[in-house]
Design an enzyme around this catalytic site. Sequence first.
Site, PDB file in Angstrom:
ATOM      1  N   LYS A 122      51.303  53.486  67.334  1.00 19.96           N
ATOM      2  CA  LYS A 122      49.851  53.238  67.243  1.00 19.96           C
ATOM      3  C   LYS A 122      49.180  53.687  68.536  1.00 19.96           C
ATOM      4  O   LYS A 122      48.172  54.387  68.517  1.00 19.96           O
ATOM      5  CB  LYS A 122      49.589  51.732  67.099  1.00 19.96           C
ATOM      6  CG  LYS A 122      49.624  51.178  65.712  1.00 19.96           C
ATOM      7  CD  LYS A 122      49.076  49.743  65.755  1.00 19.96           C
ATOM      8  CE  LYS A 122      49.490  48.933  64.554  1.00 19.96           C
ATOM      9  NZ  LYS A 122      49.122  47.526  64.665  1.00 19.96           N
TER      10      LYS A 122
ATOM     11  N   GLU B 151      59.709  44.527  58.262  1.00 17.23           N
ATOM     12  CA  GLU B 151      58.895  44.246  59.450  1.00 17.23           C
ATOM     13  C   GLU B 151      59.344  42.907  60.049  1.00 17.23           C
ATOM     14  O   GLU B 151      59.258  42.696  61.253  1.00 17.23           O
ATOM     15  CB  GLU B 151      57.399  44.208  59.096  1.00 17.23           C
ATOM     16  CG  GLU B 151      56.497  44.388  60.311  1.00 17.23           C
ATOM     17  CD  GLU B 151      55.048  44.700  59.977  1.00 17.23           C
ATOM     18  OE1 GLU B 151      54.567  45.794  60.281  1.00 17.23           O
ATOM     19  OE2 GLU B 151      54.391  43.815  59.399  1.00 17.23           O
TER      20      GLU B 151
ATOM     21  N   ARG C 201      52.148  39.963  56.906  1.00 19.15           N
ATOM     22  CA  ARG C 201      53.018  40.139  55.728  1.00 19.15           C
ATOM     23  C   ARG C 201      53.266  38.833  54.974  1.00 19.15           C
ATOM     24  O   ARG C 201      53.962  38.813  53.969  1.00 19.15           O
ATOM     25  CB  ARG C 201      54.333  40.800  56.142  1.00 19.15           C
ATOM     26  CG  ARG C 201      55.061  40.109  57.284  1.00 19.15           C
ATOM     27  CD  ARG C 201      56.131  41.002  57.871  1.00 19.15           C
ATOM     28  NE  ARG C 201      56.815  40.422  59.015  1.00 19.15           N
ATOM     29  CZ  ARG C 201      56.407  40.523  60.269  1.00 19.15           C
ATOM     30  NH1 ARG C 201      55.296  41.182  60.541  1.00 19.15           N
ATOM     31  NH2 ARG C 201      57.087  39.980  61.254  1.00 19.15           N
TER      32      ARG C 201
END
Length: 561
Positions: free
Chosen positions: A525, A374, A289
């Site tokens: 995930k 995040e 990010r």
Amino acid sequence: MNNPPEELTAGSESGAMKAMNKPLTRRKAWKALATHYTKLQKLHLRKLFAEDPKRGERLTAEAAGFFLDYSKNRITDETLKLLFALARESGLGAAKDAMFRGEKINLTENRAVLHVALRAPKGTSFTVDGRNVVPEVHAVLDKMADFSNRVRNGAWQGYTGKRIRNIVNIGIGGSDLGPVMAYEALKYYSDRAMTFRFVSNVDGVDFVEAIGDLDPGETLFIVSSKTFTTLETMTNAQSARAWLLKRLGGDAKAVAKHFVAVSTNAEKVSAFGIDTANMFGFWDWVGGRYSMDSAIGLSTMLAIGPENFRALLKGFHEMDEHFRTAPFERNLPVLMGLLSIWNNNFLGAHTVAVLPYEQYLKRFPAYLQQLTMESNGKSVTLDGKKVDYQTGPIYWGEPGTNGQHSFYQLIHQGTRLIPCDFIAFTHALTPLGAHHDILLANVFAQAEALAFGKTAAEVKAEGTPDWLVPHRVFEGNRPSNMILAERLTPEVLGNLVALYEHSVFTQGVIWQIDSFDQWGVELGKALAQGIVPELESKATLKHDSSTNNLIRRYWRLKEAK
Ligand code: F6P
């Protein structure tokens, strides 16, 4: 790592970590802020402005391209004094220095956090493990520039000899949101003869719609993935490869002409079939990010050209230097970070609305969501203790004036407190009649309305019938920041992104959390990886009854079609 890094132990030499020794809510400044809040609770911005006619000029700061008016926050000089004391008590200065020194402040991943090195001018030095990384950064930038020039001037040709006219970036999260945001933000400066598309979602719609009208012979895919293992990106990249080969005759050699990679993982890039000569690298000390100004920005450079990309980096660097050197009292990221702490932890606001009055910044709120949430969506401190205070607020937003006709109602008259960051530019890039005056009139009006509202007496004086008065009252006292710059140039975009990056850092330091890991994305995930084969072919299910039932239903309906 079997043990937490040494820095975590009490009495460590690392300045960044020393402050952790005292829990946040037991710090002197924190307690003082809590007491101060009880006194300030009822105080209205109307009163604060009435008592200090110069407040709107005084509570402002200016640096690195931006003017910040923070006077419409529910603060007094005492609040600011205490917030700066909190920053000092939290070791913000030392933490900042540790980051700039390349210390491994991302403790849970044992990594340095050195996105500031990505925009360091040639000849400067940032070290990771004793090695100056700035020359490597510039070697990649030069390689990107050379490649971009060749694509932009037609020297780089596709497999069939055609010029490349379409660029498709395949990536997700930090490998997508920054590139999309920057492409949209800097579209004004982009080469309009080229088409740019961004594919992120594993939902096939994203890929199919992105390439539907493209000539494969004129299309270049940039597979952007720090790890080169991300399920969505790899799935889209494989589909892109199959699509291209099918249409260009099936010779695998075509891949080298139509695919380049941006990654830290040369091995996986080469296993995919991309020549590592066409790979643009970056490093594990760049978080996803925080990577839009690394090689992840290749699509940006292709769109706006190397010179504009360097201007973007210059803007980032200006804000880095400001953050590194300016006293807290005049430091824009520190001010914004501390005000966010005040609004979140003391005033109890749960969200922040980011409202750019600039259509080119339409994807900026989405970009900021990953950067802020995040980074600071954590609930344990660096030493693994559960926090007993709120951390990262929810960021969201839309460009003005559109939002005004949608969710602003709730901000003005709802029950929740929603601090707003208004972002505006004094000059339009595409001047058109009175549009810009109208746009700016709206952003100034919204901040004014939120702060001062409209009292029952004022509503009555307008001749409103009594029964309607409560509906038409605006309480006001809603905090906002006004973030103003002259015009949205590449340099100013760099200023703006770095402003938020360092504000996020400031907040993370105060909350004592690791702003640079993202373990929270792992569980989903891993579970999805397990469910994929179960959906492809029936298996014995061992999930909870709800998940089992959903999977069975999916099987049934899939078979029924
Ligand atoms: O969603 C988690 C995450 O790791 C992000 O932090 C990152 O930006 C994104 O996935 C993409 O990762 P990569 O660039 O490795 O494909």
